[in-house]
Design a protein around this motif. Structure first.
Motif, PDB file in Angstrom:
ATOM      1  N   ALA A   1       0.831  -1.213   0.000  1.00 24.56           N
ATOM      2  CA  ALA A   1       0.000   0.000   0.000  1.00 24.56           C
ATOM      3  C   ALA A   1       0.862   1.257   0.000  1.00 24.56           C
ATOM      4  N   ASP A   2       1.956   1.234   0.706  1.00 20.63           N
ATOM      5  CA  ASP A   2       2.817   2.421   0.743  1.00 20.63           C
ATOM      6  C   ASP A   2       3.805   2.453  -0.407  1.00 20.63           C
ATOM      7  N   ARG A   3       4.430   1.337  -0.652  1.00 23.83           N
ATOM      8  CA  ARG A   3       5.446   1.364  -1.713  1.00 23.83           C
ATOM      9  C   ARG A   3       4.849   1.339  -3.110  1.00 23.83           C
ATOM     10  N   ARG A   4       3.583   0.940  -3.225  1.00 20.97           N
ATOM     11  CA  ARG A   4       2.868   0.980  -4.501  1.00 20.97           C
ATOM     12  C   ARG A   4       3.705   0.442  -5.667  1.00 20.97           C
ATOM     13  N   ASN A   5       4.106  -0.796  -5.575  1.00 20.28           N
ATOM     14  CA  ASN A   5       4.882  -1.361  -6.685  1.00 20.28           C
ATOM     15  C   ASN A   5       4.290  -2.680  -7.183  1.00 20.28           C
ATOM     16  N   PHE A   6       2.977  -2.793  -7.083  1.00 19.47           N
ATOM     17  CA  PHE A   6       2.315  -4.013  -7.553  1.00 19.47           C
ATOM     18  C   PHE A   6       0.947  -3.641  -8.118  1.00 19.47           C
ATOM     19  N   ARG A   7       0.668  -4.121  -9.316  1.00 21.57           N
ATOM     20  CA  ARG A   7      -0.657  -3.904  -9.902  1.00 21.57           C
ATOM     21  C   ARG A   7      -1.161  -5.179 -10.557  1.00 21.57           C
ATOM     22  N   VAL A   8      -2.478  -5.294 -10.590  1.00 20.90           N
ATOM     23  CA  VAL A   8      -3.124  -6.404 -11.284  1.00 20.90           C
ATOM     24  C   VAL A   8      -3.940  -5.808 -12.420  1.00 20.90           C
ATOM     25  N   VAL A   9      -3.709  -6.268 -13.638  1.00 24.45           N
ATOM     26  CA  VAL A   9      -4.451  -5.749 -14.781  1.00 24.45           C
ATOM     27  C   VAL A   9      -5.322  -6.853 -15.375  1.00 24.45           C
TER      28      VAL A   9
END
Ligand SMILES: Cc1ncc(C[n+]2csc(CCOP(=O)(O)OP(=O)(O)O)c2C)c(N)n1
Ligand SMILES: [Mg+2]
Length: 795
Positions: free
Chosen positions: A417-425
């Motif tokens: 949540a803080d580092r924001r380095n993961f996304r799901v598309v």
């Protein structure tokens, strides 16, 4: 075209600054031409002679002056505003331009010390371009500062957005060719601005380059009436700033002003959103740059117009080695840039040329964002024990594997949540793929209007859903190549939409792995669900298991294909791929309830082996070789194989049956062809050299033959899989139609174990009768027979 429309409110650079920008641009143009033509005499210290010219002339001149112009002006902006920036070059066939700029700013020589920033290095720069043993003619992994292979057009803007997501400090410029803009993926990409959060994401500055032409034709956008083009771009949510002209000084002024204006507006929107809580979707600026194709090149060649026509696309003077007239024209052309003013006696760029160039990692060719592995942090993955399902007895309890995976992904999403380095598309299927737990940790990225009936939409969401597989793929590629992690979940059949994009990404990774200076990036991970066997609602049109065939054609060092048969093996596989680097991993896993076969520990061991014997499922006693091997890969084939093993156990208890499950398809390949391939001795031990192997496979059967054709036992290998039979029907009928069902598998055993057919004729009849019963039952009841629907493992 001699006037340029200077946008209102723009600041005017001084005459000296304009002169310096022009010097940089001329130097870059000179270097671009030199790369296309010369193998000696780089500074034109002697009159050009045929022996200075490369024997084969390859490269794209037409786009180069435009790319050089944009690069020159980006330098100015980055330097003046101390911006962290990168650029995606859509017309990546203009490799000479991007290489020229990297050499000028010094990043090229730092990356490749043999190509020094002096006379010798300039000579090397020229000669190596499109030359055997040298560098490709397009922007490529070898090109410092690039994340975008320039060969296949269409993906520039989606890559740019992928790079900008979760990099709030970053400005990503993106040159879009007017030809490229005609492609489907690029046309869809404009809508990426509905997914860009001004608070947590960086900015994308598209520069639509209307040089008017493609290879042999005018471009659609360049021939639209002004008001129609303007309405189109505004309709895409942009606020275009126009720059137009063919008088260098005028265009420099206009472009500098346009860049200032655009960056001012970007800064304004970001400030408003970040410190004032503004929530309206910004009308992000973009630049429309209308300059001639092949600008500053030969106006006419052999009596035909070239500059500002499609003829400028590649090599405008094709006959330089043999045609003295072309040679003279080339020399005039190169001297028109006044190289003696741009390079000193040692061939180094002069101070004036370098005035606009930023320093250190601010240079576009040296930015760590374009070598994303440098920025990569490991994902915080939870212990799998937190998500594993309990398996007391195999084949008795059902779970939806992807729903179990959803819990793991939720944890990863929450922990980032803080580092924001993961996304799901994904194209609109995250919930239907049972990954909805993600919404406990984040929302779905969305900057457009929200209605009270909407669910889970969020300005800062890190699940991205757009009904364009191209955008999903491009966003994720851009995100990964700039140092982050992600997962693409999709329908299996529709993954084919990105066949060509993934080709390019695999090539990118293959080449990057050979470049010492490129740091490894997170793998591109696919989760293919809604697969071929579970299309009972959407039969046939939604059935195609061939994406993995496509993937397995590609560089073995990059590609991996996994078919976990149950929830715990899916968890273990996902954990593995999310930790891996520089691969393209494809996981095929069902979302429908399926039996759990393995405990977490067993699943880990099975995944580590990649393929192995399930001793508890077979009837071997270890005293002799098995009579038959039932092999399987994929969740539904595993179910049918287990059911077939159960039938054999009941009807022919004396038969020694071995059950083998394959998770990692590349284990079937020869050891010499793939790093995961089994050595022959191991393969022979698992599958035997001469016993019949009935292989129930998830996809097209030929793939298994292709992978295993060199094995000793190949002549005894009989593969069942999908053979293009599908419709809207019951789940079990799907497998019956393709002869992958348990009854057919038993019949295959009877037909292939020597002597068994005659002995077990009654069993064969019972199997055939079951299939007949099935046909009648589903037509009457609309569901599968109880003996199938209520089946559980009794072993
Ligand atoms: C998907 C795809 N189709 C076709 C080509 C072949 N091709 C290479 S360059 C080009 C024209 C590009 O025109 P534009 O985008 O306007 O670039 P520029 O004018 O700046 O060269 C084409 C069709 C390609 N590279 N990629
Ligand atoms: Mg063009």
């Amino acid at each position: 075209m001699t006037d340029a429309r200077t946008p209102s409110g723009a600041s005017a650079p001084s005459d000296a600054e304009i002169a310096a920008l022009d010097a940089h641009w001329r130097a870059a143009n000179y270097l671009a031409v030199g790369q296309i033509y010369l193998m000696a005499n780089p500074l034109l210290e002697e009159p050009l002679a045929p022996e200075h010219i490369k024997p084969r002339l390859l490269g794209h001149w037409g786009t180069s002056p435009g790319l050089n112009l944009v690069h020159t002006h980006l330098n100015r902006i980055v330097r003046a505003r101390k911006r962290r920036a990168m650029c995606v070059w859509g017309p990546g066939h203009g490799g000479p331009a991007v290489l020229a700029n990297s050499w000028l700013e010094g990043s090229y020589s730092e990356t490749y010390p043999d190509v020094s920033r002096d006379r010798a290095g300039m000579g090397a720069l020229f000669k190596q371009f499109s030359f055997p043993g040298g560098v490709p003619s397009h922007v490529a992994p070898e090109t410092p500062g690039s994340i975008h292979e320039g060969g296949e057009l269409g993906y520039a803007l989606t890559h740019a957005y992928g790079a900008a997501f979760d990099h709030p400090e970053l400005l990503v410029a993106c040159v879009v060719g007017d030809g490229e803009a005609e492609t489907g993926p690029l046309a869809a990409s404009w809508h990426s601005n509905k997914f860009l959060d001004p608070v947590h994401d960086g900015a994308v500055l598209p520069v639509l380059h209307l040089n008017g032409y493609k290879i042999a034709n005018p471009t659609v956008l360049a021939r639209l009436p002004e008001d129609e083009l303007d309405a189109l771009l505004r309709g895409y949510g942009h606020d275009p700033v126009y720059v137009e002209g063919d008088e260098p000084a005028v265009v420099h002024r206009a472009l500098a002003a346009a860049m200032d204006l655009a960056v001012d507006r970007i800064d304004g929107y970001q400030r408003a959103a970040r410190s004032e809580g503004a929530s309206a979707r910004p009308r992000w600026p973009m630049i429309v740059l209308r300059t001639p194709k092949g600008w500053t090149g030969p106006e006419e060649v052999d009596g035909l117009p070239v500059e500002n026509t499609w003829r400028a696309h590649q090599v405008p003077l094709p006959g330089v080695r043999d045609n003295p007239d072309h040679l003279r024209q080339l020399e005039e052309w190169m001297r028109s840039y006044r190289p003696e003013e741009l390079f000193d006696s040692e061939g180094r760029p002069t101070a004036q040329v370098l005035e606009c160039v930023p320093e250190g990692t601010a240079r576009l060719g040296a930015t760590p964002y374009a070598n994303g592995g440098l920025l990569l942090r490991d994902l915080p993955l939870p212990p799998l024990e937190n998500h594993a399902v309990r398996v007391d007895r195999p084949g008795t309890v059902l779970h939806e594997p992807t729903r179990i995976l959803g819990g793991l992904l939720e944890d990863v999403m929450a922990a980032t949540a803080d580092r924001r380095n993961f996304r799901v598309v994904g194209p609109d299927e995250t919930e239907s793929n049972r990954l909805g737990a993600l919404y406990e940790a984040t929302g779905k990225a969305w900057q457009a209007e929200v209605l009270p009936t909407d669910e889970h939409l969020a300005r800062d969401g890190r699940v991205m859903e757009v009904l364009s597989e191209h955008l999903c793929q491009g966003w994720l590629e851009g995100y990964l190549l700039t140092g982050r992690h992600g997962l693409f979940s999709s329908y299996e059949a529709f993954a084919h939409i990105v066949d060509s994009m993934v080709n390019q990404h695999i090539k990118w990774l293959r080449t990057s792995r050979r470049l010492h200076w490129r740091a490894p990036v997170a793998s591109l991970n696919y989760l293919l669900t809604s697969h071929v066997w579970r299309q009972d609602h959407n039969g046939f049109s939604h059935q195609d298991p061939g994406f993995v065939d496509h993937i397995l054609n590609k560089s073995p060092e990059v590609v991996r294909v996994y078919m976990p048969p149950d929830a715990n093996t899916l968890l273990s596989t996902a954990d593995h791929v999310l930790r891996s680097r520089d691969y393209v991993n494809v996981i095929v896993a069902g979302k429908q309830p399926g039996f759990d076969w393995l405990t977490l520990d067993e699943a880990r061991a099975h995944c580590a082996r990649g393929a192995g014997v399930w001793g508890w499922a077979g009837t071997e006693d270890g005293s002799r070789e098995p009579d038959v091997v039932l092999a399987c890969a994929g969740d539904v084939p595993t179910l049918e194989t287990m059911a077939a093993a159960g039938l054999l156990r009941r009807h022919l208890p004396e038969l020694a049956v071995r059950v083998v499950n394959v998770v990692d398809m590349t284990r079937l390949l020869p050891h010499e062809e793939h790093p995961h391939g089994m050595p022959d001795a191991e393969y022979d031990a698992v599958f035997t050299r001469d016993r019949p192997v009935i292989f129930a496979y998830h996809g097209y059967p030929w793939l298994v033959h292709r992978l295993a054709y060199r094995r000793a036992g190949h002549a005894h290998l009989h593969v069942r899989g999908y053979k293009e039979e599908g419709t809207t029907t019951t789940p079990f009928d799907m497998v019956v139609r393709n002869d992958l069902d348990r009854y057919r598998l038993v019949m295959d055993v009877l037909d292939r174990v020597p002597g068994l057919g005659v002995r077990a004729v009654a069993v064969r009849q019972a199997m055939a009768d079951a299939r007949t019963r099935h046909h009648a039952w589903i037509r009457e009841h609309g569901t599968d027979m109880p003996e199938v629907a209520d089946w559980a493992w009794e072993g």
